[in-house]
Structure formats: C-alpha cells, structure tokens
Design a protein around this motif. Structure first.
Motif, short mmCIF file in Angstrom:
data_model
loop_
_atom_site.label_atom_id
_atom_site.label_comp_id
_atom_site.label_asym_id
_atom_site.label_seq_id
_atom_site.Cartn_x
_atom_site.Cartn_y
_atom_site.Cartn_z
N TYR A 48 10.42 -15.02 112.47
CA TYR A 48 9.22 -14.21 112.60
C TYR A 48 8.17 -14.71 111.62
O TYR A 48 8.51 -15.01 110.46
CB TYR A 48 9.52 -12.74 112.30
CG TYR A 48 10.37 -12.08 113.35
CD1 TYR A 48 9.80 -11.53 114.48
CD2 TYR A 48 11.75 -12.01 113.21
CE1 TYR A 48 10.57 -10.92 115.45
CE2 TYR A 48 12.53 -11.40 114.17
CZ TYR A 48 11.94 -10.86 115.29
OH TYR A 48 12.71 -10.25 116.25
N VAL A 80 4.18 -10.70 110.21
CA VAL A 80 4.89 -9.57 110.82
C VAL A 80 5.37 -8.61 109.73
O VAL A 80 5.23 -7.39 109.85
CB VAL A 80 6.09 -10.07 111.66
CG1 VAL A 80 7.05 -8.93 111.99
CG2 VAL A 80 5.59 -10.74 112.93
N HIS A 116 8.32 -11.81 119.70
CA HIS A 116 7.81 -13.11 119.24
C HIS A 116 8.41 -14.23 120.08
O HIS A 116 9.41 -14.07 120.77
CB HIS A 116 8.10 -13.32 117.76
CG HIS A 116 9.48 -13.78 117.43
ND1 HIS A 116 10.62 -13.09 117.77
CD2 HIS A 116 9.90 -14.88 116.78
CE1 HIS A 116 11.68 -13.74 117.32
NE2 HIS A 116 11.27 -14.83 116.72
N ARG A 144 -1.49 -8.84 116.69
CA ARG A 144 -0.95 -10.14 117.13
C ARG A 144 -1.17 -11.13 116.00
O ARG A 144 -2.28 -11.28 115.50
CB ARG A 144 -1.66 -10.60 118.41
CG ARG A 144 -1.07 -11.87 118.98
CD ARG A 144 -1.69 -12.16 120.34
NE ARG A 144 -1.28 -13.45 120.84
CZ ARG A 144 -0.29 -13.65 121.68
NH1 ARG A 144 0.39 -12.64 122.13
NH2 ARG A 144 0.01 -14.87 122.10
N THR A 145 -0.11 -11.82 115.62
CA THR A 145 -0.19 -12.76 114.51
C THR A 145 -0.92 -14.04 114.92
O THR A 145 -1.03 -14.37 116.10
CB THR A 145 1.20 -13.17 113.99
OG1 THR A 145 1.89 -13.93 114.99
CG2 THR A 145 2.02 -11.95 113.58
N ALA A 166 3.64 -13.66 117.29
CA ALA A 166 4.34 -12.37 117.38
C ALA A 166 3.32 -11.28 117.62
O ALA A 166 2.17 -11.37 117.19
CB ALA A 166 5.11 -12.11 116.09
N THR A 167 3.78 -10.25 118.29
CA THR A 167 2.98 -9.05 118.49
C THR A 167 3.77 -7.87 117.97
O THR A 167 4.95 -7.73 118.30
CB THR A 167 2.65 -8.85 119.99
OG1 THR A 167 1.95 -9.99 120.46
CG2 THR A 167 1.80 -7.61 120.19
#
Length: 181
Positions: free
Chosen positions: A9, A13, A126, A152-153, A170-171
């Motif tokens: 991740y 996150v 992710h 959202r990354t 990732a969200t």
C-alpha cells in the motif's frame, strides 16, 4: 500467494487512515490476510491495538512471520468477522479487497455493532494503475454503507526483482455501515 506478494500500500494510505482515528485508538482489520494493512499501520505507533481478522489460518501464520507480525499490540483472530468474538468499540475498521467475498449484509451489521459512535469504516482498494473494484460503491448502491469521504493516492512506483516499475494507486473510501432489516 500471500498479500506480501501483492504491491504494498502507498504510504499515503496510512496517513489517511490515521487521520480518521478517534479515541479509543483501537482498529479492526477485516479480511486482514497476512497483515499488509495491519502490520505497517500498527508500526507507525499511533494505534493502541489492532485486531486483525481473517478466515485463513495460513495467511495469519504467514503474517506472524513477516516484519511486525508478532507485535503485542497486533492481535490475530482466525475466523469470520461476523461470527468471532471482538473486543470493540473500534474507532476505525479497515477492509481491503477481501471484503468482496464476505456476506455484506451480515458483515456491515456486525461492523455497526462494534464501531464507536465517532468511528469510521475505511475500505482500501489498491492495485496497478487500473480500474479498482468499486466495493464501496456497490455497498452504497445496496443501501449498506453511507460514504462520507474518499481519497485516491498519487501513483507510487513499485518494481519486483529489478523489473520495470509500475505505478500502484489506492483509493480509501470511508463512512458508516447502514443497518437494514
């Protein structure tokens, strides 16, 4: 295949998850697998306890062997989250892609039971810069989850064994479970 064979991740996150914490800083990680979320999150030092639940004894055993897997503030629980004894209230419940395979109605009802009054359920998905499974959106559509936020990354480069790096995104979607009769 263990979770550790998946891309990690992005660090972003964990910043988002920590921003959702309230007292008590107890976290429940649903479908924890080998602790890909739980181990790095507890290592940051801001959480008093994480209960990591998964139905796979093999994945939990693997998680205990990975860095940070044997910390005294990380409790591993083998079983289905809707049936195992839990020590709430939790100020944060995290769930990844394994949430897709759980009985959603029973699971969300159980999470509502153990979540603190100010707590959140955070669904973290992710993968490699691709469309992510919209688990949170499906839960919203079924009337089982009320979404209150999303992040959202930025893409994070990740390479395995010297291969060409790929971007991992990732969200994190957070909110509260809705109890339906």
């Amino acid at each position: 295949m263990t979770d550790s064979q998946s891309p990690p991740y992005p660090a972003e996150v964990f910043d988002v998850l920590e921003s959702l914490l309230d007292e008590p800083t107890h976290v429940l990680d649903v479908g924890a697998g080998d602790g890909a979320l739980a181990r790095p999150l507890i290592a940051r030092g801001r959480i008093a306890r994480i209960d990591a639940v998964d139905t796979s004894a093999e994945l939990i055993a693997a998680g205990r062997e990975l860095p940070g897997g044997c910390r005294p503030d990380l409790h591993w629980i083998v079983g289905a989250v809707d049936r195992v004894p839990l020590d709430g209230p939790y100020s944060l419940v995290t769930a990844g892609s394994r949430l897709y395979w759980l009985p959603w109605k029973r699971t969300m009802a159980r999470l509502a039971e153990v979540l603190s009054a100010q707590g959140f359920v955070a669904i973290v998905e992710h993968g490699y810069r691709r469309a992510l499974q919209p688990i949170a959106e499906e839960l919203v559509a079924r009337g089982l989850f009320r979404k209150t936020g999303e992040h959202r990354t930025m893409p994070t480069p990740y390479a395995v064994d010297g291969t060409q790096p790929v971007d991992v995104v990732a969200t994190v979607v957070w909110g509260r479970p809705i109890i339906r009769a």
